[in-house]
Design a protein around this motif. Structure first.
Motif, PDB file in Angstrom:
ATOM      1  N   ALA A   8       0.853  -1.190   0.000  1.00 57.85           N
ATOM      2  CA  ALA A   8       0.000   0.000   0.000  1.00 57.85           C
ATOM      3  C   ALA A   8       0.887   1.237   0.000  1.00 57.85           C
ATOM      4  N   VAL A   9       0.372   2.313  -0.577  1.00 62.11           N
ATOM      5  CA  VAL A   9       1.099   3.579  -0.625  1.00 62.11           C
ATOM      6  C   VAL A   9       0.194   4.680  -0.078  1.00 62.11           C
ATOM      7  N   VAL A  10       0.740   5.472   0.831  1.00 64.04           N
ATOM      8  CA  VAL A  10       0.067   6.675   1.308  1.00 64.04           C
ATOM      9  C   VAL A  10       0.901   7.850   0.807  1.00 64.04           C
ATOM     10  N   VAL A  11       0.268   8.734   0.033  1.00 60.62           N
ATOM     11  CA  VAL A  11       0.957   9.897  -0.521  1.00 60.62           C
ATOM     12  C   VAL A  11       0.604  11.103   0.320  1.00 60.62           C
ATOM     13  N   VAL A  12       1.639  11.835   0.749  1.00 62.52           N
ATOM     14  CA  VAL A  12       1.449  12.989   1.622  1.00 62.52           C
ATOM     15  C   VAL A  12       2.093  14.206   0.966  1.00 62.52           C
ATOM     16  N   SER A  13       1.483  15.376   1.161  1.00 58.07           N
ATOM     17  CA  SER A  13       2.079  16.603   0.639  1.00 58.07           C
ATOM     18  C   SER A  13       1.803  17.755   1.602  1.00 58.07           C
ATOM     19  N   GLY A  14       2.522  18.856   1.398  1.00 56.73           N
ATOM     20  CA  GLY A  14       2.347  20.032   2.256  1.00 56.73           C
ATOM     21  C   GLY A  14       3.209  19.949   3.491  1.00 56.73           C
ATOM     22  N   ASP A  15       2.724  20.535   4.574  1.00 60.33           N
ATOM     23  CA  ASP A  15       3.445  20.543   5.850  1.00 60.33           C
ATOM     24  C   ASP A  15       2.847  19.501   6.785  1.00 60.33           C
ATOM     25  N   ILE A  16       3.721  18.779   7.478  1.00 57.05           N
ATOM     26  CA  ILE A  16       3.262  17.860   8.518  1.00 57.05           C
ATOM     27  C   ILE A  16       3.746  18.450   9.837  1.00 57.05           C
ATOM     28  N   ASP A  17       2.826  19.098  10.517  1.00 56.63           N
ATOM     29  CA  ASP A  17       3.142  19.785  11.773  1.00 56.63           C
ATOM     30  C   ASP A  17       2.109  19.399  12.823  1.00 56.63           C
ATOM     31  N   MET A  18       2.090  20.123  13.928  1.00 60.36           N
ATOM     32  CA  MET A  18       1.182  19.746  15.013  1.00 60.36           C
ATOM     33  C   MET A  18      -0.295  19.874  14.620  1.00 60.36           C
ATOM     34  N   VAL A  19      -0.593  20.657  13.604  1.00 57.25           N
ATOM     35  CA  VAL A  19      -1.977  20.810  13.149  1.00 57.25           C
ATOM     36  C   VAL A  19      -2.387  19.653  12.242  1.00 57.25           C
ATOM     37  N   THR A  20      -1.503  19.257  11.343  1.00 58.85           N
ATOM     38  CA  THR A  20      -1.848  18.234  10.356  1.00 58.85           C
ATOM     39  C   THR A  20      -1.446  16.818  10.750  1.00 58.85           C
ATOM     40  N   ALA A  21      -0.551  16.679  11.720  1.00 59.15           N
ATOM     41  CA  ALA A  21      -0.037  15.354  12.097  1.00 59.15           C
ATOM     42  C   ALA A  21      -1.115  14.386  12.585  1.00 59.15           C
TER      43      ALA A  21
END
Length: 104
Positions: A8-21
């Protein structure tokens, strides 16, 4: 989540910070629960990886256990460097491309 055979593949983009994590972690755990042979987290489009994102990866790695191999696609310094500095690259292997991660 994308399926690639038994992986399986999970594609992530943008910022991964305390809001999006939290959403990132939720997606990873959901993918791990499907018990793929390998879960590839494609972070090619990630511009910032904060400590909350690293914590989400650790949680996914712990959830995966011995059932699912967790692999990360991280070629930019924004993603690869935090993983290397914390030593997580020793626990979660890094790959420069999705194809290499899937073929590992």
């Amino acid at each position: 989540m994308e399926k690639h055979g038994r992986d399986a593949v999970v594609v992530v983009s943008g910022d991964i910070d305390m809001v999006t994590a939290p959403e990132f972690e939720k997606a990873l755990i959901a993918a791990v629960r499907e018990q793929p042979e390998a879960l590839v987290v494609d972070m090619t489009g990630v511009a910032f990886l904060g400590s909350a994102g690293l914590t989400a990866l650790v949680a996914a790695r712990q959830q995966a256990g011995e059932v699912t191999a967790l692999r990360v696609v991280a070629k930019s310094s924004a993603t690869a460097r935090p993983l290397q500095l914390t030593g997580l690259d020793q626990e979660i292997p890094l790959y420069p491309t999705r194809e290499e991660a899937l073929g590992a």
